[in-house]
Scaffold this active site. Structure first.
Site, PDB file in Angstrom:
ATOM      1  N   ARG A  15      91.113 -64.766 -33.322  1.00  0.00           N
ATOM      2  CA  ARG A  15      91.140 -64.574 -34.763  1.00  0.00           C
ATOM      3  C   ARG A  15      91.123 -63.078 -35.088  1.00  0.00           C
ATOM      4  NH1 ARG A  15      86.151 -68.405 -36.385  1.00  0.00           N
ATOM      5  NH2 ARG A  15      85.495 -67.684 -34.317  1.00  0.00           N
ATOM      6  N   LYS A  75      83.869 -62.395 -35.574  1.00  0.00           N
ATOM      7  CA  LYS A  75      82.660 -62.727 -34.820  1.00  0.00           C
ATOM      8  C   LYS A  75      81.661 -61.579 -34.835  1.00  0.00           C
ATOM      9  CE  LYS A  75      81.604 -65.833 -33.091  1.00  0.00           C
ATOM     10  NZ  LYS A  75      80.790 -66.888 -33.752  1.00  0.00           N
ATOM     11  N   TYR A  94      80.707 -62.483 -39.466  1.00  0.00           N
ATOM     12  CA  TYR A  94      79.664 -63.435 -39.084  1.00  0.00           C
ATOM     13  C   TYR A  94      78.665 -62.715 -38.193  1.00  0.00           C
ATOM     14  CZ  TYR A  94      82.468 -67.395 -40.742  1.00  0.00           C
ATOM     15  OH  TYR A  94      83.178 -68.281 -41.519  1.00  0.00           O
ATOM     16  N   HIS A  96      74.982 -64.425 -37.436  1.00  0.00           N
ATOM     17  CA  HIS A  96      74.145 -65.434 -36.769  1.00  0.00           C
ATOM     18  C   HIS A  96      72.992 -64.757 -36.011  1.00  0.00           C
ATOM     19  CE1 HIS A  96      77.094 -68.487 -37.813  1.00  0.00           C
ATOM     20  NE2 HIS A  96      78.033 -67.775 -37.245  1.00  0.00           N
ATOM     21  N   GLU A 118      77.869 -65.879 -43.158  1.00  0.00           N
ATOM     22  CA  GLU A 118      77.227 -67.206 -43.164  1.00  0.00           C
ATOM     23  C   GLU A 118      76.051 -67.335 -44.118  1.00  0.00           C
ATOM     24  OE1 GLU A 118      75.037 -64.974 -39.855  1.00  0.00           O
ATOM     25  OE2 GLU A 118      77.116 -65.123 -40.576  1.00  0.00           O
ATOM     26  N   SER A 134      83.343 -74.170 -40.994  1.00  0.00           N
ATOM     27  CA  SER A 134      82.633 -75.432 -40.795  1.00  0.00           C
ATOM     28  C   SER A 134      83.605 -76.603 -40.877  1.00  0.00           C
ATOM     29  CB  SER A 134      81.530 -75.593 -41.845  1.00  0.00           C
ATOM     30  OG  SER A 134      80.535 -74.605 -41.686  1.00  0.00           O
ATOM     31  N   ALA A 268      76.136 -76.565 -34.111  1.00  0.00           N
ATOM     32  CA  ALA A 268      75.101 -75.646 -34.597  1.00  0.00           C
ATOM     33  C   ALA A 268      74.736 -74.580 -33.573  1.00  0.00           C
ATOM     34  CB  ALA A 268      73.843 -76.447 -34.974  1.00  0.00           C
ATOM     35  N   ASP A 270      75.877 -71.705 -32.858  1.00  0.00           N
ATOM     36  CA  ASP A 270      75.815 -70.328 -33.362  1.00  0.00           C
ATOM     37  C   ASP A 270      74.432 -69.979 -33.894  1.00  0.00           C
ATOM     38  OD1 ASP A 270      78.276 -69.175 -32.840  1.00  0.00           O
ATOM     39  OD2 ASP A 270      79.215 -70.008 -34.617  1.00  0.00           O
ATOM     40  N   ALA A 299      80.514 -71.493 -28.708  1.00  0.00           N
ATOM     41  CA  ALA A 299      79.928 -70.773 -29.849  1.00  0.00           C
ATOM     42  C   ALA A 299      80.963 -70.279 -30.858  1.00  0.00           C
ATOM     43  CB  ALA A 299      79.096 -69.596 -29.330  1.00  0.00           C
ATOM     44  N   ASN A 300      82.215 -70.200 -30.464  1.00  0.00           N
ATOM     45  CA  ASN A 300      83.262 -69.817 -31.425  1.00  0.00           C
ATOM     46  C   ASN A 300      84.341 -70.892 -31.434  1.00  0.00           C
ATOM     47  OD1 ASN A 300      84.070 -68.995 -28.800  1.00  0.00           O
ATOM     48  ND2 ASN A 300      85.520 -67.533 -29.636  1.00  0.00           N
TER      49      ASN A 300
END
Length: 372
Positions: A15, A75, A94, A96, A118, A134, A268, A270, A299-300
């Site tokens: 991405r 990320k 993001y 996290h 997030e 999501s 979940a 992340d 995780a991604n």
């Protein structure tokens, strides 16, 4: 403002923080944009596309981090990226942070201003910058789970939708939010028997009204989690507490009662994951086995469909990116309290209460740092 868009470096992450369309919007508003060479090439976004949109193509991430006033990513920054951040530099991506003390310390040490996608909220409730990913992750979770149920992947050899004369698989979704409902829709579409567990009666009522008897809705408790998880072929972990670590709803005792070759997909992850046995994996090695249960904990996850995910994310982030660039971050956060909820780190201070609580740290309220 000078905006920098580096290439993502997390394992098999293709991405990119801004599409050419988003770049064009920023340039039209009077800003400059630097994009790392070939940053979007894997998803068909060429250097020429970015140049036509008005971006400057630069060779290295180092140049972007050294010059840009705002860094726009997808990320969380990896350790070498955190080391390149500088005091007062704006990072929009993001994060996290709750399950990641190392990243938190690195961001605090850098002195940067970090706004997390997030934890940005909206007047209608929900998390508008988390929602598109999501949606992707929820839909992907069923694809991934169905694949993991195949014998070659270590699964029990069950077809999600069954066939005439043979029962369909039992899919249990923990959480009825954006991830959960998208997972449930995909699973129902494939013909599975689907149950959603949630501790909000209002949300269960909404889902019942939408899908009727096709979707079983169950109030989430210790007893019901034990009953439904242990009978499932596929369990989707879709629980989220904004900013905070995910609660551990499924433990090793549950796994020992589950069928050999059953599958859990922890969306979940992340935020630390909602299965006690979860640990983050990558698209390169997505699964592992505990007590005969296949765990998929990438995780991604949306990075697996990077083109769709990039455009979906940019649709949501672009207005906020422009607001931060047009007004400067302080004024943008003062004008929009929902965007202000995204501020997690500010010049060496932690500004998110949930993150601070889970990491055992002190925090400074956003209002205080904006007033300074």
């Amino acid at each position: 403002m000078l905006i920098g868009v580096p290439a993502e470096i997390k394992t098999l992450e293709s991405r990119i923080g801004m599409t050419p369309g988003a770049v064009r919007e920023a340039v039209s508003s009077g800003h400059e944009v630097m994009v790392q060479k070939d940053g979007g090439l894997k998803i068909g976004l060429t250097n020429e596309d970015y140049q036509k949109a008005g971006a400057k193509i630069v060779e290295t991430a180092e140049e972007i981090f050294a010059k840009a006033e705002m860094i726009v990513k997808v990320k969380e920054p990896q350790p070498n990226e955190c080391a390149m951040l500088r005091e007062g530099q704006l990072l929009f991506t993001y994060l996290h942070l709750a399950p990641d003390p190392q990243q938190t310390e690195a961001l605090l040490k850098s002195g940067c201003v970090a706004i997390a996608y997030e934890t940005v909220t909206s007047p209608r409730g929900g998390l508008p910058l988390l929602a598109p990913m999501s949606e992707v992750a929820g839909r992907m979770s069923i694809q991934a789970g169905a694949h993991c149920l195949e014998m070659r992947q270590g699964g029990e050899g069950v077809l999600l939708g069954g066939v005439p004369g043979v029962p369909a698989a039992n899919v249990v979704v923990l959480g009825g939010g954006v991830v959960g409902i998208n997972a449930a829709r995909m699973a129902m579409g494939m013909g599975a028997n689907v149950t959603v567990l949630d501790n909000s009666l209002a949300r269960l009522g909404e889902l019942d009204g939408l899908y009727g008897p096709q979707l079983k809705t169950i109030y989430s408790s210790v007893d019901t989690v034990d009953e439904y998880v242990t009978q499932a072929d596929l369990v989707i972990g879709a629980v989220l507490i904004p900013g905070a670590a995910a609660p551990k709803l499924v433990n090793t005792d549950h796994l020992k009662k589950m069928k050999n070759g059953s599958v859990v997909v922890d969306v979940a992850i992340d935020q630390g994951g909602c299965f006690e046995t979860s640990r983050a994996t990558t698209h390169l090695e997505p699964t592992f086995n505990v007590d005969g249960v296949v765990h998929y904990c990438v995780a991604n996850m949306p990075g697996g469909v990077a083109r769709t995910s990039t455009f979906a994310l940019n649709n949501a982030t672009m207005p906020f990116t422009l607001a931060l660039a047009n007004k400067g971050y302080k004024q943008a956060l003062k004008d929009n309290p929902y965007l202000a909820e995204g501020l997690n780190v500010h010049c060496g201070k932690l500004t998110n209460e949930a993150v601070a609580r889970d990491l055992g740290k002190n925090y400074v309220p956003v209002k205080e740092v904006l007033a300074a």
